[in-house]
Design a protein around this motif. Structure first.
Motif, short mmCIF file in Angstrom:
data_model
loop_
_atom_site.label_atom_id
_atom_site.label_comp_id
_atom_site.label_asym_id
_atom_site.label_seq_id
_atom_site.Cartn_x
_atom_site.Cartn_y
_atom_site.Cartn_z
N TYR A 241 -23.72 -12.75 -32.97
CA TYR A 241 -23.99 -14.18 -33.10
C TYR A 241 -24.05 -14.59 -34.57
CZ TYR A 241 -25.81 -18.79 -32.01
OH TYR A 241 -25.97 -20.14 -31.89
N GLY A 242 -24.62 -13.72 -35.39
CA GLY A 242 -24.67 -14.02 -36.82
C GLY A 242 -23.30 -14.09 -37.46
N LEU A 243 -22.37 -13.26 -37.01
CA LEU A 243 -21.01 -13.31 -37.55
C LEU A 243 -20.26 -14.54 -37.07
CD1 LEU A 243 -19.96 -9.56 -37.24
CD2 LEU A 243 -20.45 -10.84 -39.34
N LEU A 244 -20.55 -14.98 -35.86
CA LEU A 244 -19.87 -16.16 -35.32
C LEU A 244 -20.48 -17.46 -35.85
CD1 LEU A 244 -19.40 -14.99 -31.63
CD2 LEU A 244 -17.65 -15.16 -33.41
N LYS A 245 -21.77 -17.45 -36.12
CA LYS A 245 -22.46 -18.65 -36.60
C LYS A 245 -23.18 -18.33 -37.91
CE LYS A 245 -23.03 -21.90 -33.43
NZ LYS A 245 -22.71 -23.28 -33.58
N LYS A 246 -22.42 -18.29 -38.99
CA LYS A 246 -23.00 -17.91 -40.28
C LYS A 246 -24.09 -18.87 -40.74
CE LYS A 246 -18.84 -15.54 -41.90
NZ LYS A 246 -18.82 -14.71 -40.78
N ASP A 247 -23.97 -20.14 -40.41
CA ASP A 247 -25.01 -21.09 -40.81
C ASP A 247 -26.33 -20.83 -40.08
OD1 ASP A 247 -23.81 -21.89 -38.40
OD2 ASP A 247 -24.35 -23.99 -38.71
N TRP A 248 -26.27 -20.25 -38.88
CA TRP A 248 -27.48 -19.90 -38.13
C TRP A 248 -28.28 -18.85 -38.90
CZ3 TRP A 248 -28.88 -15.20 -35.76
CH2 TRP A 248 -30.01 -15.27 -34.94
N VAL A 249 -27.60 -17.88 -39.49
CA VAL A 249 -28.27 -16.83 -40.26
C VAL A 249 -28.95 -17.44 -41.48
CG1 VAL A 249 -27.94 -14.72 -41.60
CG2 VAL A 249 -26.68 -15.05 -39.47
#
Length: 94
Positions: free
Chosen positions: A65-73
């Motif tokens: 999920y972190g790789l798909l949604k970098k802004d989430w990280v």
């Protein structure tokens, strides 16, 4: 619902199923089992690698999920480190 989240949850579920499919025979082969005795309820040796497999599956989902949604990280960076540290410590204790 976020499609990325849903696809990550489904992928993590599938990875978990596959991981357990390989972890159980590996644990039996390597003798990573809990042998029954008077204090145990099970009648046959039980693999003890389940916690590590759950952790690996959870970590896979987090990284995916972190790789798909970098802004989430970036937005959750302050809370991710304590959670990751706590879960890793629980794995070590288990």
């Amino acid at each position: 619902m976020d499609v990325t989240l849903l696809s990550t949850v489904i992928a993590t579920f599938v990875v978990g199923l596959v991981a357990f499919r390989f972890a159980i025979p590996l644990a039996v082969k390597r003798d990573w089992v809990d042998v029954p005795n008077s204090r145990r309820r099970h009648a046959h040796p039980m693999p003890i690698i389940g916690g590590a497999t759950v952790f690996a599956t959870w970590f896979f989902g987090l990284v995916a999920y972190g790789l798909l949604k970098k802004d989430w990280v970036v937005h959750n960076q302050a809370s991710l480190l304590p959670i990751l540290t706590s879960v890793t410590m629980l794995l070590g204790l288990g």
